[in-house]
Write a protein that holds these residues in place. Structure first.
Motif, PDB file in Angstrom:
ATOM      1  N   ALA A  85      43.772   1.064  -0.158  1.00 34.96           N
ATOM      2  CA  ALA A  85      45.555   1.569  -0.100  1.00 34.96           C
ATOM      3  C   ALA A  85      45.768   2.748  -0.949  1.00 34.96           C
ATOM      4  N   ARG A  86      45.391   2.318  -2.491  1.00 32.28           N
ATOM      5  CA  ARG A  86      45.720   3.409  -3.450  1.00 32.28           C
ATOM      6  C   ARG A  86      44.491   4.496  -2.847  1.00 32.28           C
ATOM      7  N   ALA A  87      43.511   4.520  -2.975  1.00 28.17           N
ATOM      8  CA  ALA A  87      42.346   6.014  -2.295  1.00 28.17           C
ATOM      9  C   ALA A  87      42.849   6.720  -0.964  1.00 28.17           C
ATOM     10  N   ALA A  88      43.636   5.768  -0.416  1.00 29.76           N
ATOM     11  CA  ALA A  88      43.957   6.069   1.259  1.00 29.76           C
ATOM     12  C   ALA A  88      45.432   6.765   1.087  1.00 29.76           C
ATOM     13  N   LEU A  89      46.780   6.238   0.090  1.00 26.20           N
ATOM     14  CA  LEU A  89      47.291   7.319  -0.705  1.00 26.20           C
ATOM     15  C   LEU A  89      46.983   8.122  -1.064  1.00 26.20           C
ATOM     16  N   GLU A  90      46.717   8.738  -2.169  1.00 23.55           N
ATOM     17  CA  GLU A  90      45.941   9.411  -2.955  1.00 23.55           C
ATOM     18  C   GLU A  90      45.658  10.870  -2.216  1.00 23.55           C
ATOM     19  N   ALA A  91      44.862  10.456  -0.196  1.00 21.72           N
ATOM     20  CA  ALA A  91      44.326  10.862  -0.312  1.00 21.72           C
ATOM     21  C   ALA A  91      45.718  11.283   0.973  1.00 21.72           C
ATOM     22  N   GLY A  92      47.047  11.004   0.570  1.00 26.40           N
ATOM     23  CA  GLY A  92      47.771  11.392   1.594  1.00 26.40           C
ATOM     24  C   GLY A  92      48.383  10.109   3.113  1.00 26.40           C
ATOM     25  N   GLY A  93      48.160   9.624   2.578  1.00 27.51           N
ATOM     26  CA  GLY A  93      48.238   7.694   3.420  1.00 27.51           C
ATOM     27  C   GLY A  93      49.999   7.630   3.154  1.00 27.51           C
ATOM     28  N   ALA A  94      50.889   7.473   4.144  1.00 28.07           N
ATOM     29  CA  ALA A  94      52.458   7.140   4.155  1.00 28.07           C
ATOM     30  C   ALA A  94      52.771   5.955   3.624  1.00 28.07           C
ATOM     31  N   ILE A  95      52.037   5.062   4.224  1.00 31.51           N
ATOM     32  CA  ILE A  95      52.176   3.479   4.805  1.00 31.51           C
ATOM     33  C   ILE A  95      50.997   2.458   4.712  1.00 31.51           C
ATOM     34  N   ILE A  96      51.483   0.950   4.098  1.00 32.22           N
ATOM     35  CA  ILE A  96      50.016   0.845   3.633  1.00 32.22           C
ATOM     36  C   ILE A  96      50.468  -0.427   4.512  1.00 32.22           C
ATOM     37  N   ASN A  97      49.244  -1.166   6.243  1.00 29.25           N
ATOM     38  CA  ASN A  97      49.110  -2.388   6.649  1.00 29.25           C
ATOM     39  C   ASN A  97      48.405  -2.825   6.536  1.00 29.25           C
ATOM     40  N   ASP A  98      48.998  -3.895   5.290  1.00 28.93           N
ATOM     41  CA  ASP A  98      48.247  -5.244   5.340  1.00 28.93           C
ATOM     42  C   ASP A  98      48.502  -6.166   6.620  1.00 28.93           C
ATOM     43  N   VAL A  99      47.066  -6.198   7.262  1.00 30.31           N
ATOM     44  CA  VAL A  99      47.783  -8.275   8.026  1.00 30.31           C
ATOM     45  C   VAL A  99      47.699  -9.723   7.244  1.00 30.31           C
ATOM     46  N   SER A 100      47.214  -9.275   5.469  1.00 31.93           N
ATOM     47  CA  SER A 100      47.412 -10.371   4.887  1.00 31.93           C
ATOM     48  C   SER A 100      49.170 -10.763   4.330  1.00 31.93           C
ATOM     49  N   GLY A 101      49.603  -9.660   4.514  1.00 27.82           N
ATOM     50  CA  GLY A 101      50.812  -9.559   3.701  1.00 27.82           C
ATOM     51  C   GLY A 101      51.132  -9.417   2.616  1.00 27.82           C
TER      52      GLY A 101
END
Length: 287
Positions: A85-101
């Motif tokens: 998730a951190r790597a995706a946010l650093e790449a420009g992601g805007a939302i974290i969708n975690d199926v485990s909550g």
């Protein structure tokens, strides 16, 4: 929310978008069809699926997130791992969708609090290899709502703010077909918890079996109408967004539902429930 599975083994379209270029092209197609968010995932969560390594998940996901975000697409990363998730946010992601909550990785709640981005809290009772053994409820709607409240409390305790959290009742995760139908009937109770709600029914097995004789199941690519019907139901209940593979069918269903006067214009009947971070970032008014 349009789905891009960068996996070889997803139940619906495993392998079709495993190459970065194909995944990015598919993301563009979903946006052109009407998706306001593109959800990129590198781990299959179908029943019985084995987990890839964190390194492999990052390799699959991050280049796709980066390419789509560079083009101005609002990208959600579908992951249970904080480092992914951190790597995706650093790449420009805007939302974290975690199926485990936030339950699968003890580092995730801290990342949510630190990043301040919208975080999808799905109802979850275990990993794919054994989750269906935990599909035991006396009252599935009440118990899912109670367990979501518990997760909200834990995430707030870890420093997340209330306006970051989006709830997902977890259709198909530790749920039987009967549980899924009961949750769809009780969606207003989930919406009533006071957070934006994301619903994911797309192409799932209970939609393949509904109205059919045993053994006569709709193929995966023939479930768009059934999915769109649940999307219209979700919109009437006041959800924020629906996560789908076939965006066009769901957009059509929402447009028809809107034209009949069954909800205000756009997918979100309650614009005040749009996650604050997307509103302030100029994100989509409808997910």
């Amino acid at each position: 929310m349009g789905v891009v599975n960068v996996t070889p083994d997803s139940f619906s379209d495993g392998g079709r978008w495993i190459e970065t270029g194909a995944a990015v092209d598919h993301g563009r197609e979903l946006v052109a069809a009407g998706a306001g968010v593109v959800d990129v995932g590198g781990e299959s969560t179908r029943p019985g699926a084995e987990r890839p390594s964190a390194q492999e998940e990052r390799r699959r996901v991050v280049p796709v997130v980066a390419a789509l975000a560079k083009e101005g697409v609002v990208v959600s990363v579908d992951t249970m791992r904080a480092d992914v998730a951190r790597a995706a946010l650093e790449a420009g992601g805007a939302i974290i969708n975690d199926v485990s909550g936030g339950l699968a990785d003890p580092q995730m709640p801290a990342l949510v609090a630190e990043s301040g981005v919208p975080f999808v809290v799905m109802h979850w009772r275990g990993h794919s290899h054994d989750m269906q053994s935990k599909a035991v409820y006396d009252d599935v709607v009440a118990e899912v709502c109670a367990e979501l409240r518990e997760r909200v409390g834990a995430l707030r305790g870890a420093g997340a703010t209330a306006d970051q959290l989006v709830l997902d009742p977890g259709i198909g995760f530790s749920k039987t077909a009967e549980h899924n139908w009961e949750l769809l009937a009780g969606l207003e109770e989930v919406v009533g918890l006071g957070h934006p709600v994301l619903l994911g029914t797309s192409r799932k097995g209970f939609l393949g079996r509904v109205g059919r004789r045993e053994g006569d199941e709709r193929p995966l690519d023939a479930r768009a109408v059934a999915t769109a019907t649940t999307s219209a139901r979700a919109a009437r209940a006041g959800v924020w967004s629906v996560r789908v593979h076939d965006v066009t069918a769901t957009v059509d269903a929402i447009d028809v539902t809107t034209a009949m006067g069954e909800l205000p214009a756009g997918l979100a009947p309650h614009p005040s429930q749009e996650p604050k971070q997307l509103r302030t970032a100029g994100g989509p008014e409808r997910g």
